[in-house]
Design a protein around this motif. Sequence first.
Motif, PDB file in Angstrom:
ATOM      1  N   ARG A  14     -14.592  -0.979   3.091  1.00 33.50           N
ATOM      2  CA  ARG A  14     -13.668  -0.601   2.019  1.00 33.50           C
ATOM      3  C   ARG A  14     -12.364  -0.003   2.563  1.00 33.50           C
ATOM      4  O   ARG A  14     -11.494   0.391   1.787  1.00 33.50           O
ATOM      5  N   ASP A  15     -12.254   0.052   3.879  1.00 33.65           N
ATOM      6  CA  ASP A  15     -11.049   0.597   4.499  1.00 33.65           C
ATOM      7  C   ASP A  15     -10.034  -0.541   4.660  1.00 33.65           C
ATOM      8  O   ASP A  15     -10.238  -1.467   5.452  1.00 33.65           O
ATOM      9  N   ARG A  16      -8.947  -0.479   3.919  1.00 31.54           N
ATOM     10  CA  ARG A  16      -8.007  -1.609   3.923  1.00 31.54           C
ATOM     11  C   ARG A  16      -7.328  -1.810   5.266  1.00 31.54           C
ATOM     12  O   ARG A  16      -6.948  -2.935   5.611  1.00 31.54           O
ATOM     13  N   TYR A  17      -7.184  -0.756   6.060  1.00 32.09           N
ATOM     14  CA  TYR A  17      -6.575  -0.903   7.380  1.00 32.09           C
ATOM     15  C   TYR A  17      -7.527  -1.612   8.344  1.00 32.09           C
ATOM     16  O   TYR A  17      -7.107  -2.451   9.152  1.00 32.09           O
ATOM     17  N   VAL A  18      -8.798  -1.291   8.229  1.00 32.65           N
ATOM     18  CA  VAL A  18      -9.805  -1.972   9.045  1.00 32.65           C
ATOM     19  C   VAL A  18      -9.906  -3.440   8.632  1.00 32.65           C
ATOM     20  O   VAL A  18      -9.960  -4.336   9.488  1.00 32.65           O
ATOM     21  N   LEU A  19      -9.915  -3.695   7.335  1.00 28.64           N
ATOM     22  CA  LEU A  19      -9.997  -5.079   6.852  1.00 28.64           C
ATOM     23  C   LEU A  19      -8.819  -5.903   7.362  1.00 28.64           C
ATOM     24  O   LEU A  19      -8.987  -7.042   7.807  1.00 28.64           O
ATOM     25  N   ARG A  20      -7.629  -5.324   7.330  1.00 29.49           N
ATOM     26  CA  ARG A  20      -6.456  -6.046   7.817  1.00 29.49           C
ATOM     27  C   ARG A  20      -6.546  -6.285   9.315  1.00 29.49           C
ATOM     28  O   ARG A  20      -6.206  -7.367   9.808  1.00 29.49           O
ATOM     29  N   ALA A  21      -7.020  -5.301  10.081  1.00 34.38           N
ATOM     30  CA  ALA A  21      -7.138  -5.458  11.536  1.00 34.38           C
ATOM     31  C   ALA A  21      -8.126  -6.559  11.882  1.00 34.38           C
ATOM     32  O   ALA A  21      -7.878  -7.376  12.783  1.00 34.38           O
TER      33      ALA A  21
END
Length: 223
Positions: free
Chosen positions: A187-194
């Motif tokens: 649910r962490d959008r920064y992790v998902l983008r990475a």
Amino acid sequence: MFRILIKAFLGLLMRVLYRPRVEGHEHIPGTGPVVLAGNHLTFVDSMFLGLVVKRPVFFIGKDEYVTGRGVKGRLMAWFFTSVGMIPVDRDGGRGGVAALMTGRRILEEGRVFAIYPEGTRSPDGRLYRARTGVARLTLMTGAPVVPFAMVGTEKIQPGGSGRPRIARFTVRFAPPLDFSRYEGMDRDRYVLRAVADEVMSEVMRLSGQEYVDVYATKVKSAA
């Protein structure tokens, strides 16, 4: 058994007519859930991908491909389901969620699920920014991601429509990417983008395409 026979017949036909080159097939795990994530150049990509991979491959397709009427409609429904397509209504407001949950179910059953992170076919042959669905799938299920690249399929069906032409193509697979270090962070959008960007970096390396850091759907809507 019926599907195995259909795949064997179509696979033989493909090898005779198109003589595909397959590089790195050994990178696909022989068992367990796997996400295949790659570029999308033309309509026939999914069919050819399913034929060059030894394990059964499942992918999402528009439900309109299996809801046609008459003999033609029944033949289309038979063909697409035989090659691993799972119909989903992607045009509704909840289409993306339905596609994601379908992919999750396939992976939790220990199967192979193919996804095009760009979310649509490339409008001009370049590689576009990934949606984060591929990241959500791998983080929710723990399935490794095997990046792949279709090279040359745009020559078979230019523009994504019309009768397919005869032309050689190549499918390249990279070693699996393991994102277990991000467990519990779906649910962490920064992790998902990475995660999504790392997958697309591998796809770009395999395909040799020029990368454009915008969504392909935005380019299509502006055309």
